[in-house]
Design a protein around this motif. Sequence first.
Motif, short mmCIF file in Angstrom:
data_model
loop_
_atom_site.label_atom_id
_atom_site.label_comp_id
_atom_site.label_asym_id
_atom_site.label_seq_id
_atom_site.Cartn_x
_atom_site.Cartn_y
_atom_site.Cartn_z
N ALA A 100 0.82 -1.19 0.00
CA ALA A 100 0.00 -0.01 -0.04
C ALA A 100 0.83 1.28 -0.06
CB ALA A 100 -0.81 0.08 1.20
N HIS A 101 2.13 0.99 0.19
CA HIS A 101 2.89 2.35 0.16
C HIS A 101 2.80 3.00 -1.29
CE1 HIS A 101 6.76 -0.22 -0.63
NE2 HIS A 101 6.32 0.22 -1.85
N HIS A 102 2.49 2.23 -2.28
CA HIS A 102 2.18 3.16 -3.49
C HIS A 102 0.95 3.81 -3.90
CE1 HIS A 102 5.74 1.11 -5.57
NE2 HIS A 102 5.63 -0.02 -4.67
N PHE A 103 0.12 3.89 -2.79
CA PHE A 103 -1.20 4.35 -2.76
C PHE A 103 -1.54 4.88 -1.39
CE2 PHE A 103 -2.14 -0.03 -3.30
CZ PHE A 103 -3.11 -0.11 -2.26
N PHE A 104 -0.41 5.58 -0.69
CA PHE A 104 -0.99 6.23 0.54
C PHE A 104 -1.89 7.26 0.34
CE2 PHE A 104 3.71 5.36 2.26
CZ PHE A 104 3.08 4.29 3.21
N THR A 105 -2.10 8.06 -1.00
CA THR A 105 -2.94 9.15 -0.87
C THR A 105 -4.14 8.64 -1.35
OG1 THR A 105 -2.06 9.29 -3.24
CG2 THR A 105 -0.98 10.59 -1.50
N MET A 106 -4.58 7.30 -1.25
CA MET A 106 -5.80 6.90 -2.11
C MET A 106 -7.21 7.14 -1.07
SD MET A 106 -6.06 3.51 -4.56
CE MET A 106 -6.60 2.59 -3.43
N GLY A 107 -7.00 7.65 0.11
CA GLY A 107 -8.16 7.83 0.77
C GLY A 107 -8.24 6.87 2.03
N GLN A 108 -7.50 5.94 2.32
CA GLN A 108 -7.40 5.11 3.41
C GLN A 108 -7.01 5.80 4.69
OE1 GLN A 108 -5.45 4.59 1.15
NE2 GLN A 108 -3.48 3.51 1.45
N GLY A 109 -7.31 5.45 5.91
CA GLY A 109 -6.91 6.37 7.01
C GLY A 109 -5.79 6.24 7.48
N PRO A 110 -5.23 6.87 8.77
CA PRO A 110 -3.84 6.66 9.30
C PRO A 110 -3.54 5.38 9.90
CG PRO A 110 -5.28 8.15 10.59
CD PRO A 110 -6.12 7.84 9.40
N THR A 111 -4.38 4.76 10.46
CA THR A 111 -3.92 3.35 10.80
C THR A 111 -3.47 2.38 9.74
OG1 THR A 111 -5.96 3.40 12.14
CG2 THR A 111 -4.65 1.40 12.21
N ALA A 112 -4.13 2.28 8.72
CA ALA A 112 -3.63 1.44 7.51
C ALA A 112 -2.27 1.98 6.85
CB ALA A 112 -4.61 1.41 6.35
N ASN A 113 -2.32 3.50 6.81
CA ASN A 113 -1.11 4.14 6.35
C ASN A 113 0.24 3.74 7.13
OD1 ASN A 113 -2.16 4.56 3.87
ND2 ASN A 113 -2.22 6.94 4.36
N SER A 114 -0.21 3.99 8.43
CA SER A 114 0.90 3.80 9.47
C SER A 114 1.65 2.50 9.48
CB SER A 114 0.58 3.99 10.93
OG SER A 114 -0.03 5.36 11.02
N PHE A 115 0.84 1.34 9.21
CA PHE A 115 0.89 -0.14 9.41
C PHE A 115 1.88 -0.32 7.94
CE2 PHE A 115 0.32 -4.18 7.41
CZ PHE A 115 0.98 -5.19 8.52
N PHE A 116 1.36 0.43 6.89
CA PHE A 116 2.46 0.21 5.70
C PHE A 116 3.63 0.88 5.78
CE2 PHE A 116 -1.61 -1.84 4.38
CZ PHE A 116 -1.33 -2.91 3.62
N SER A 117 3.62 2.02 6.47
CA SER A 117 4.76 2.79 6.32
C SER A 117 5.73 2.09 7.44
CB SER A 117 4.66 4.21 7.50
OG SER A 117 3.98 5.05 6.43
#
Lengths: 648, 93
Positions: free
Chosen positions: A328-345
């Motif tokens: 998911a680091h290829h689409f951090f800006t697609m609209g999912q929330g901070p939990t998902a993004n932090s995990f993939f970060s």
Amino acid sequence: MDFLDRFAVPNPSIAIYASMVAIGLTVVAIFAGLTYFKKWGYLWREWLTTVDHKRIGIMYLISALIMLFRGGVDAIMMRAQLAVPDNKLMDAQHYNEVFSTHGVIMLLFMAMPFIFAFMNYLVPLQIGARDVAFPRLNALSFWLFFFGAMLLNISFVVGGSPDAGWTSYFPLAGNELSPSVGTNYYMFAIQISGLGSLMTGINMITTIIKMRAPSMTLMKMPMFTWSSLVTNLIIVTVFPVLTVALAMGSMDRLFGTHFFTTTNGGMDMLWANLFWVWGHPEVYILILPAFGLYSEIISTFAGRNLYGYKSMVASMVIISALSCLVWAHHFFTMGQGPTANSFFSITTMAISVPTGVKMFNWLFTLWKGKIRFTVPMLYSIGFIPLFVIGGMTGVMLAMSAADYQYHNTMFLVAHFHNVIIPGVVFAMLAGLTYYWPKMFGFMLNERIGKWAFWLLSIGFCLAFFPMYITGLDGQARRMYTYSEATGYGALNMVSFVGAGIMAISFAIIVYNVYYSVRYSPRNISADPWDARSLEWATHTPVPEYNFAITPNVASSQAFWDTKKKGHELFSGELEKIHMPNNSGVPFIMGAIFFVWGFSFIFSLWIPAIISTIAILVCLVLRSFEVDHGRYISVKEIEETEIKLRGVN
Amino acid sequence: MSELFPRKQIMGFVFSLSLTAVALAVYFLHLSFAIGMFVLVVTAFAQALLQLVVFMHAGETKDKWIIYGKVYFMITVALVTILGTLLIFLWDM
Ligand code: HEM
Ligand SMILES: [Cu+2]
């Protein structure tokens, strides 16, 4: 006439007509040449029907080099268009087609065959095997790749090229926004060659697990073979996802399904998701074999054992598992929330740890080594700092909050070229130079090779480092032009100059091949670099059975042991050797797949049905075919061995 | 006798057919979406494993560790992919 209209290019230009003429002339020239020199039979017997892993490797290599030039021309066209503000060299549509094909060709039809070339050529030699586990399947893999690549390559003269980027995101790639057949080409060309990659994956895993010389335990395998094993495990894990995603995309485009549409319950973002579930592991599929090659080269030219063999293996295994957790680091800006993004970060940043371990291992191998600065070694040493820069900017991109700034800018473009070129392309050129004498029996000229290396490195820095700056300034990727007021002009001009220098360097590499074919001495030994692992223990040219006697190894540096520690590699009597028969079926099946893909791309249902049946017929016939292979007699082996030893 | 009557394979075949029948029943029984999906997923995984073990002879050779190792790895990756996708598109969208 209506029927033929569909094959016309939607946005023709002089360049395209010129290419049509050029392609036509080349085909005529090849046919005429083959007929004139009476080479048809030779081509068919020795190459098109071969199942020999070495020849298949060389065919992958040649295809990859040709595709490198095709993709390189696209790259120069893009840089020329962006060199000055408001440039009119290309219009938006043409630019879209060029960057889309550039990406597809470079990744799937240049980098992938390049790694397959080395895997095919080296893995059986490094493990002391006679061929891969399924030689005929291997030939089929190659021909599927080859015809898939050809299918994509005709797109720009027949029907129009894909123009939705190499990522081909829906809804842009759907029928409404991409009405031309270009995206169909994307779906089917990649599908066909992807099937080939999947088969190679299975083939290579089986080869490495089952075909090793009995004395070679897993922990005595040379590092390149380890990297191939891990890579092929990733291939088998993620390529099915691509296959399914492409099938769903094709059905959306051809049969009106709604997997990725924005209406009727479709979900366009699911394409991006599936694409990167495959796409991120794919970049590790490319880089791990490159790491394997660097490991071989660095330990040879540092004159030392590879430092930290076990940690090298462990880090690759960890990388392979982590690489499936970060997509998911290829689409951090697609609209999912901070939990998902932090995990993939976090998972993304974690990958830099095992990668760092490998970096230190290479540095420790160099430490106190007696380094010989040959061309392959220069590439390997250049790789270390340049790749680290690319990795560091990658970690910057991995911070999801910051990525809102970097995403889809030239900063990203700079990042991935910064890892792909010093990572993959340098490794391929290093491997090419290093294994050239094993493959072709003479060395490439070192002096010319060093020129090429330095120009390529300098050109690379000039071409891509400015993009970091313009990217941070906000220059978006995939934009065909920009205004003077943005102030991007000067740095883009620098990039253009850099790209030009890289082009010169590739021209020098071609010249080097020509020069070395003519002038390089042929009386070299089978071990011109004073190397360490098993592939150097056989003769040059490598006999078709690789090793007359299955080698008996004691470490991952089997050949070094033989040279320095008096280890005896080959003992025992000659025995007759079992080899597979050649077959024309893989080539024919590849050709049928080409027709199959072409028919689907243009919705020609009758040929589509006929070619589907033909493919099934080939499969069924194969199931009932009895082919026990053939034997090479002891007498023949003796003759070959004496002849080859005579040379060295 | 056991050569003439491959018990394991025939049992496997019957079991495989009944799994197919259960999956097919989902269509006719008008189950709720959640239950239907659950049945489909369970029968699909069981079917795949059955084919692998009974008809593709996984586990009958010395190198079964790599075959099963790979299968477990694939199942893990598949589950992670599904859970990750749900996290992205449902739980945190
Ligand atoms: C002479 C060397 C090269 C130059 C000058 C170059 C230049 C470029 C440019 C200008 C773009 C498009 C930027 C935009 O989106 O507007 C691009 C995209 C890309 N390049 Fe390269 N490139 C080179 C070599 C390579 C190589 C060797 C690879 C792969 C192994 C590669 C892979 C890609 C990919 C994957 C994209 C993204 C395409 C997309 O997102 O649509 N490039 N390159
Ligand atoms: Cu990624």
